[in-house]
Structure formats: structure tokens, C-alpha cells
Design an enzyme around this catalytic site. Structure first.
Site, PDB file in Angstrom:
ATOM      1  N   THR A   1       0.754  -0.951  -0.165  1.00  0.00           N
ATOM      2  CA  THR A   1       0.147  -0.031   0.385  1.00  0.00           C
ATOM      3  C   THR A   1       0.571   1.055   0.010  1.00  0.00           C
ATOM      4  O   THR A   1       1.775   1.071   0.572  1.00  0.00           O
ATOM      5  CB  THR A   1      -1.058   0.271   1.054  1.00  0.00           C
ATOM      6  OG1 THR A   1      -0.439   0.331   2.406  1.00  0.00           O
ATOM      7  CG2 THR A   1      -1.703  -1.300   1.124  1.00  0.00           C
ATOM      8  N   HIS A   2       0.593   2.516  -0.736  1.00  0.00           N
ATOM      9  CA  HIS A   2       1.601   3.800  -0.671  1.00  0.00           C
ATOM     10  C   HIS A   2       2.760   3.495  -1.403  1.00  0.00           C
ATOM     11  O   HIS A   2       3.625   3.554  -1.472  1.00  0.00           O
ATOM     12  CB  HIS A   2       1.358   4.451  -0.016  1.00  0.00           C
ATOM     13  CG  HIS A   2       0.264   4.439   1.523  1.00  0.00           C
ATOM     14  ND1 HIS A   2      -0.347   5.609   1.258  1.00  0.00           N
ATOM     15  CD2 HIS A   2      -0.462   4.025   1.964  1.00  0.00           C
ATOM     16  CE1 HIS A   2      -0.975   5.255   2.134  1.00  0.00           C
ATOM     17  NE2 HIS A   2      -1.504   4.511   2.603  1.00  0.00           N
TER      18      HIS A   2
ATOM     19  N   SER B   1      18.390   0.110 -26.485  1.00  0.00           N
ATOM     20  CA  SER B   1      18.061   1.993 -26.299  1.00  0.00           C
ATOM     21  C   SER B   1      19.570   1.526 -27.694  1.00  0.00           C
ATOM     22  O   SER B   1      19.931   1.613 -27.978  1.00  0.00           O
ATOM     23  CB  SER B   1      18.808   2.048 -24.951  1.00  0.00           C
ATOM     24  OG  SER B   1      19.957   2.926 -25.707  1.00  0.00           O
TER      25      SER B   1
ATOM     26  N   LYS C   1      20.373  -2.203 -21.916  1.00  0.00           N
ATOM     27  CA  LYS C   1      18.850  -1.900 -22.766  1.00  0.00           C
ATOM     28  C   LYS C   1      17.619  -2.964 -22.419  1.00  0.00           C
ATOM     29  O   LYS C   1      17.971  -3.365 -23.206  1.00  0.00           O
ATOM     30  CB  LYS C   1      18.600  -0.345 -22.230  1.00  0.00           C
ATOM     31  CG  LYS C   1      19.239   0.815 -21.142  1.00  0.00           C
ATOM     32  CD  LYS C   1      18.321   1.112 -20.234  1.00  0.00           C
ATOM     33  CE  LYS C   1      17.681   2.117 -20.243  1.00  0.00           C
ATOM     34  NZ  LYS C   1      16.871   1.993 -19.283  1.00  0.00           N
TER      35      LYS C   1
ATOM     36  N   GLU D   1       4.471   0.934 -21.696  1.00  0.00           N
ATOM     37  CA  GLU D   1       4.159   2.024 -21.550  1.00  0.00           C
ATOM     38  C   GLU D   1       3.675   2.381 -22.586  1.00  0.00           C
ATOM     39  O   GLU D   1       2.913   2.981 -22.774  1.00  0.00           O
ATOM     40  CB  GLU D   1       5.950   2.322 -21.295  1.00  0.00           C
ATOM     41  CG  GLU D   1       6.504   1.933 -20.523  1.00  0.00           C
ATOM     42  CD  GLU D   1       8.140   2.366 -20.898  1.00  0.00           C
ATOM     43  OE1 GLU D   1       8.641   3.041 -22.059  1.00  0.00           O
ATOM     44  OE2 GLU D   1       8.998   1.942 -20.025  1.00  0.00           O
TER      45      GLU D   1
END
Ligand code: ARG
Length: 462
Positions: free
Chosen positions: A161-162, A283, A289, A296
Site C-alpha cells: 500500500t502506498h 536503447s 538496456k 508504456e
């Protein structure tokens, strides 16, 4: 524009000058609404059958029109149909072609109807199928997620949570939460069918018609439950478009939240899940990468879907009822959102199939952040007849002590614990075991292994 009779616009007898090329280009929606050709042809066939049944047109004309329409359908399916901007939309493109194929008798097809009722009849039929198609795709992803869940019932991870460690959970419990979200989406798409079940055909431009048509017949034949009740409302109503766009937005929002969660879990700092090379990109400058671009993409596309929903709401706001050209944009908006959502569901499905939990890291992380503190408080309530608030305070002291001494809760000895709360017995040490912690949440809907197994079984049956 070619000027012979057959090639002039439908209103050429009234409006003598052809519209400017710019206006033709702007006003034309054919590139978008050609998607509706099947529904348009079916709607026209049923319409002329009804006109014949009601003795409004002859048997011969009905048959000629149906012959022409079927020929047009074949041409379209074989990519042999030439769409023209100057005929504006799918309805007039088909009607104009019908004139070329069967001659002047094509002119009977538009008896007792307008494009205003024609377009929403087509559109409602198209959206009905779209709702069902989305639900099929949702079924697929639900199946995929259930499969992964089955393999991960005992995979323990921190529940957050959070974004802070909260309590230990099964990875499958997280996954089954996604299933719940998609099941709600499915319901939403199914509810939409009810609002799509009234047939607009026959309300004509806005008043209905003086011809003795049979709207019950056309409704039934086109798969609707009944005709709409008020002709003005019918041509103005786009609530069913909003319903669909809202359902798409909510489903997209679910996908986006899942995507964001997976991006966080895949980040180097968390490292809780691995994505296979199939679903990452590299990348151009940093050779090391592996980026979660697809996730996304899903998150980003949700923005476009929300935008479309708001575009439609804005188009309708302030628009008097009955038909206005403003409404023509409804199709472009809805088709786009529909395409994005279907792609997104399929992409997420692919991502799930190419994702592996990093079980070691999950367990490691679950062992930090005093994640069993709530279990300790519950244990004290149950075994030492104390209120929860009192037990909570004792547990806070235990956590503070552990933090100060740089220990995890499961590294504390019974002597250390007894110093804080003398009532505690050796039994308490079991509480800090993560598996016990997860498995103790047996309340309905909780993360215990048994609960998850039962849920999986229930959904597999459905
Ligand atoms: N292409 C138009 C649309 O989709 C069809 C309805 C046109 N009606 C009119 N009165 N201009 O909105």
C-alpha cells in the site's frame, strides 16, 4: 466532378453547383464509415423486404434492389468497389453504385428512411458486434492470467500500500485481482447490449414517416428487440456511443494500472518480474538496456482513449436534439477507441505469456519492512485477550525495537519479545513465517492458498 446524371450528388437536382473540393474532402466520412458496409447492406435488404411486405414497393423492384446490394457487397469484399469522396459516406456511395447496377429503380430504396436513421441503425449493429468481440478478447486474457495464477499460488511477495511493503500475499492473489477487474469490464460491455437493443430504422429524418411501414418487422430481422419510441430522440441519441467509450475507458484504465504496476515491478530497483526478450526493446545508445516499451505503450494509449470519450461528450454538449453534422465524428472516435482497446488487450495477453516472477527476489523483499507486524498484532488479540488497539501499540514497540537493533521480526528471540510483552509465548515465533502469514488470511476474498485455489476453480468452471 463528372456531371452526367448518375454521377451527380444525390441533391444535385436542388443544389446546382457542386461543392468545393475542400468541402468535399472535409465533409466526406467515407474513409471512416466504409467500415459499416456490411451493416448498411443488411439494413437496406431488410428495409426493402419490409417495403415489399407492406406493399410499398413491388416484388420485382425489391428483388432487383437486393440483387444489386448483394453484388455491391461482393465488390466491396473483393476490394473492387470504388469509394468516392463526393458521395460523402457509405450510405450514398452504395446508393449511387446501386443506380449504376440496376438503373432508376434504385431510387425506391430510400423510401421511408433517411440517412439519419440509417446511420445509427448500422452503427448500433456494428457496436453490438464490437462489444462481443472485446468480451472474447477479455476471455482470452482472463484464461491466460488464470493459468499463470495456478502456477503461482505459493509464490510469496510483498503486498503494497502506498508502494511500501504492507502484508505478505500470494503473487496469484495479485493476478486474480486483475481477473476481477476484467470480469467487471466484461459485465460493462454486456450491459451495453441492452441500450443497443432498440432499432432506429424507420424514424426517417426526425418525424417518422407517412408510409405504412412495419418497424417491428425490421427490428426483429436486424436482431434488435424492439423499435425506438421517439423519432426525434432516436436521431439525436448517441448515449450508446458514450456507453461504449466509457466502457473502453474503464477497461483501458485497468490495463494502464496493471501496466504501471508491472513497469514498477520490472524496474531495476524492484526486480520482481522478468520480461522475456520478445516483449522488450533496446536503447540506441545504452547497449545494456531492456526497456518495457510495450507496457508504456499500453499506459500511453489510455490517454487517447480518455480523449476520445471526452471528445464525444463535448460534441454532444450544447447540441440541440435531432441530427446535426457534428454527430458524424462519432464513428471515427469510436472506431479508434475500439481498435486501441482490442490491440491493448491482445498486447497485455502477450506480455503475461512472456513474464516470469522473480520468486527469489519476491521472497527477499517480502522479508523486509516488518511485513508480519499486523500478524503479530492479530496474534496478541487472539491469544492474550487484548483489544486490537492495545495489541497494535505493543507491536509498534516490537517494530521500533527491531529497527533500533537492526533486526528483522523473525530474527528476534522470545526473550527479547518477552521484555516488551511478558505475556508472549514461544508460539509467537510462528507468526513471523511468511507462508503462515499468507495462509492465515482465510476470510472470504483473502489471500490464503485455499481461497485462491477455490477462486481459480470457480472461474475455470465459468
Ligand atoms: N454520414 C452521416 C453521419 O454519419 C450520415 C447522416 C447524414 N445525415 C444528414 N442529414 N446529413 O452522420
Amino acid at each position: 466532378m463528372v456531371k452526367n446524371k448518375n454521377n451527380r450528388t444525390i441533391w444535385g437536382a436542388r443544389i446546382k453547383k457542386s461543392s468545393s473540393t475542400l468541402f468535399q474532402k472535409i465533409g466526406s466520412s467515407i474513409n471512416t464509415d466504409k467500415k459499416l458496409f456490411k451493416e448498411d447492406i443488411l439494413g437496406s435488404i431488410i428495409h426493402v423486404e419490409m417495403l415489399f411486405k407492406q406493399k410499398i414497393i413491388s416484388f420485382k423492384i425489391k428483388n432487383k434492389i437486393i440483387y444489386g446490394l448483394k453484388k455491391i457487397e461482393k465488390e466491396i469484399l473483393k476490394n473492387k468497389f470504388e469509394y468516392k469522396d463526393e458521395y460523402e459516406d457509405i450510405h450514398m456511395n452504395i446508393e449511387k453504385r446501386l443506380f449504376q447496377i440496376i438503373g432508376e429503380e434504385a431510387g425506391y430504396i430510400h423510401t421511408a428512411r433517411s440517412r439519419n436513421d440509417q446511420v445509427i441503425t448500422d452503427f448500433k449493429m456494428w457496436i453490438t458486434s464490437a462489444n462481443k468481440e472485446i468480451n472474447k478478447n477479455l476471455n482470452n486474457i482472463i484464461k491466460t492470467i488464470i493459468k499463470i495464477s495456478e502456477k503461482n499460488i505459493e509464490t510469496i511477495m510483498p503486498g503494497f500500500t502506498h508502494l511500501r511493503n504492507a502484508q505478505a500475499v500470494s503473487f496469484a492473489h495479485y493476478l486474480m485481482a486483475y481477473v476481477e477487474m476484467f470480469i467487471r469490464d466484461k459485465k460493462r460491455f454486456s450491459y451495453n447490449l441492452e441500450n443497443l437493443s432498440e432499432c432506429p430504422l424507420g424514424v426517417a429524418a426526425l418525424t417518422g414517416t407517412s408510409f405504412n411501414i412495419d418497424r417491428d418487422y425490421t427490428s426483429k430481422k436486424l436482431g434488435f428487440k424492439k423499435p425506438t419510441n421517439n423519432s426525434i430522440d432516436t436521431v439525436a441519441d448517441r448515449d450508446f456511443v458514450l456507453d461504449f467509450l466509457y466502457s473502453v475507458s474503464t477497461c483501458s484504465m485497468h490495463i494502464s494500472r496493471i501496466a504501471e504496476e508491472l513497469i514498477i515491478w520490472n524496474s531495476d530497483s524492484y526486480n520482481l518480474i522478468n520480461l522475456s526478450d520478445k516483449i522488450v526493446t533496446g536503447s540506441s545508445i545504452m547497449p545494456q538496456k531492456k526497456n518495457p516499451d510495450l507496457l508504456e505503450y499500453l499506459r500511453g494509449k489510455t490517454g487517447s482513449v480518455y480523449g476520445n470519450f471526452f471528445s464525444m461528450l463535448t460534441i454532444l454538449k450544447g447540441l440541440p436534439i435531432s441530427y446535426f453534422k457534428d454527430l458524424q465524428d462519432d464513428k471515427e472516435i469510436l472506431f479508434k477507441s475500439n481498435e486501441i482497446l482490442n490491440n491493448s488487450i491482445q498486447i497485455l495477453d502477450e506480455i503475461f505469456k512472456n513474464l516470469k516472477p522473480n520468486k527469489k527476489k519476491m521472497l527477499e523483499l517480502a522479508n523486509t519492512g516488518y511485513i508480519t507486524a499486523t500478524d503479530l498484532a492479530d496474534h496478541i488479540v487472539k491469544n492474550h485477550s487484548m483489544s486490537f488497539r492495545k495489541a497494535y501499540n505493543i507491536t509498534s514497540s516490537v517494530v521500533n525495537y527491531a529497527e533500533k537493533n537492526n533486526k528483522k521480526l523473525n530474527e528476534l528471540s522470545i526473550e527479547e519479545l518477552k521484555k516488551i510483552e511478558p505475556k508472549l509465548t514461544i508460539e509467537v515465533l510462528k507468526i513471523f513465517n511468511l507462508k503462515n502469514s499468507v495462509n492465515s488470511k482465510k476470510s472470504y476474498g483473502g489471500t490464503s492458498f485455499d481461497n485462491i485455489k477455490k477462486m481459480i476453480l470457480k472461474y475455470k468452471k465459468i
